[in-house]
Each structure stands twice: as C-alpha cells, then as structure tokens.
Scaffold this motif. Sequence first.
Motif, PDB file in Angstrom:
ATOM      1  N   THR A 100      25.755  -3.627 -29.908  1.00 10.11           N
ATOM      2  CA  THR A 100      26.525  -2.501 -29.372  1.00 10.11           C
ATOM      3  C   THR A 100      25.648  -1.277 -29.178  1.00 10.11           C
ATOM      4  O   THR A 100      25.688  -0.621 -28.124  1.00 10.11           O
ATOM      5  N   SER A 101      24.862  -0.935 -30.179  1.00 13.63           N
ATOM      6  CA  SER A 101      24.027   0.261 -30.097  1.00 13.63           C
ATOM      7  C   SER A 101      22.991   0.140 -28.985  1.00 13.63           C
ATOM      8  O   SER A 101      22.703   1.119 -28.288  1.00 13.63           O
ATOM      9  N   VAL A 102      22.442  -1.050 -28.830  1.00  9.42           N
ATOM     10  CA  VAL A 102      21.470  -1.277 -27.754  1.00  9.42           C
ATOM     11  C   VAL A 102      22.145  -1.127 -26.394  1.00  9.42           C
ATOM     12  O   VAL A 102      21.619  -0.468 -25.491  1.00  9.42           O
ATOM     13  N   ALA A 103      23.325  -1.728 -26.236  1.00  7.61           N
ATOM     14  CA  ALA A 103      24.046  -1.631 -24.969  1.00  7.61           C
ATOM     15  C   ALA A 103      24.421  -0.185 -24.662  1.00  7.61           C
ATOM     16  O   ALA A 103      24.328   0.267 -23.509  1.00  7.61           O
ATOM     17  N   LEU A 104      24.845   0.558 -25.689  1.00  5.42           N
ATOM     18  CA  LEU A 104      25.209   1.957 -25.496  1.00  5.42           C
ATOM     19  C   LEU A 104      24.005   2.781 -25.082  1.00  5.42           C
ATOM     20  O   LEU A 104      24.083   3.618 -24.167  1.00  5.42           O
ATOM     21  N   LEU A 105      22.864   2.581 -25.735  1.00  4.49           N
ATOM     22  CA  LEU A 105      21.651   3.329 -25.390  1.00  4.49           C
ATOM     23  C   LEU A 105      21.249   3.068 -23.941  1.00  4.49           C
ATOM     24  O   LEU A 105      20.979   4.007 -23.180  1.00  4.49           O
ATOM     25  N   LYS A 106      21.216   1.805 -23.558  1.00  7.81           N
ATOM     26  CA  LYS A 106      20.807   1.473 -22.188  1.00  7.81           C
ATOM     27  C   LYS A 106      21.776   2.064 -21.175  1.00  7.81           C
ATOM     28  O   LYS A 106      21.351   2.566 -20.126  1.00  7.81           O
ATOM     29  N   LEU A 107      23.064   2.026 -21.485  1.00  9.93           N
ATOM     30  CA  LEU A 107      24.073   2.595 -20.592  1.00  9.93           C
ATOM     31  C   LEU A 107      23.870   4.097 -20.430  1.00  9.93           C
ATOM     32  O   LEU A 107      23.852   4.622 -19.306  1.00  9.93           O
TER      33      LEU A 107
END
Length: 270
Positions: A100-107
């Motif tokens: 989740t944190s990785v997806a949020l950062l990339k977004l």
Amino acid sequence: MGYVLGLPRYANVSPLHHFLKPEGFQVRYAVPAELNRLLLSGEVGLSLVSSYFYLKHQEALGLLPDFSVAVLGRVYSVNLFHKGRLEDLKRIALTTESATSVALLKLLLKERGLEPTYERAEGELELLSAYDGVLLIGDRAIRAYAALLPKVPETPHTLPTRFGEVEVADLSTLWFQRTRLPFVFAVWAYRRENPPPKPLVQALREARREGLGRLREVAEAEAQRLGVHPALLQHYLWNFRYHLEEPDRLGLQAFAEALGLPFRPVYYPG
C-alpha cells in the motif's frame, strides 16, 4: 487447528490487540506483505491486510465493516526520508513490508509528474548514503523519526519535518492535501468462503474498546518496546481512526479510483 488471525507487529495496530484474549483461535504475526500472501493461501482466516491488497483482491475477500487503520492528515509512520526537493529525487529505496505504501508513494509522485527509479532495499536511514530517498513504514519509520528528533515538543503541532539535510515527507499528509479525506492503510479481510466466527469478531471489538479506553497504557508498552518517548507514541496512536466510518470509506474508494480499481466491498454480516 482453530481459526487463525493474522496480525502485524506494528505499534499502530496495538490498540486493536493489546487486550485481545485469544480464546478459540490462534494468532499469527507477520509483516503486511506476508499477511497478504497468507490470507490468499488460506493459512490465515482473518487478517489485517493492506488496503492496496484488499482493493486488488476484493472480489475474493470479505471485509469487517467497522474496522480500519486510517489517518486524517499526518500519520508519522509512512514516511519518505529524502535529501533535496521531491522534484529532484532520482533513486528511491522502497520498503519490502507494505504494498500500500509503495503504491501510494508512486501515485503521489506520478501525479506531480515525477517518476524516479524505485528499488527494493533492506535497511533504514543509512540507505540515504546510496539513494536520494528511502520509504520507511511502521515501527521502522517511527524509530527513524524519533532518532532524528532532538526532543519531544510540548505540542505535536511543532513536530519538525526537516532535520539538517534530511526532510520527512509524510505520505498521509500528501494524500490529505490532495483529497481532504482520510487514508486507509489497512482493513480486516477474510476469504468469503471462510468468514470469521462471530465470537472472534466480538472479541476484536471488545479488545479495541479496551485498547482505546486505556490508550496511555498501550502507548507506554509500545514506547518501551520501540525505545522511544511515550508521549510521542501516545500522540501517534490517538491520531488513528480504527472504525472505518463513512469518511474512511470515502477515502478508500478514492484510493481505488486513483488506482483505476473498482470499489465493491462485501461486508461481514455480523
């Protein structure tokens, strides 16, 4: 073997299980990425899982309707520690603990027109010697931030985000600035064909009630475990939203829409 409950050993979920009495079920501890896998494989029946994982697999999963690990504003434990401006970051080291944190950062970075190189790496702030930024979550992020903090201020409004050449970008804050909604980091999910027994759900609700009612006690125990100031931990914990209320559901839906995913939750009926 009885019904198996999956839990991450993170301070931010401690109010949910500090007073949990595991009667009639077992508890398995793992990092979020591992719990996601264990839930899909059926090795755990009900687990706290990352919201990104839930959204990707929601057609197979049911959701407890009144539990979340969410924040409106600053979360303190999903941090991009970086040098220089966000716009200048070229290489970022990513946590291996949470999708989740990785997806949020990339977004969040992509919406700013930024697409640095992302690499999985084990470590903490020492990675800044090789990378422009490092994404840390959970207990690692709290310990890293506390180690930079010269003292705990009287009010959390004065907690700094810059320490010399190191700046701390709080991803939940960036999400709030974008949406004015809470960000839901985790939810309780189960495979639809294997719903949790009602006594387990009731035990979780009772443990949460006790944990939030005795938050100072929970915070002191977690602060001792992590080796940080208890006042910092208490503020950290009371900042969370643990009930998946309507603003949280809207935040979860907004995250799904930003990822191009549907939002069709099926809630536990009990």
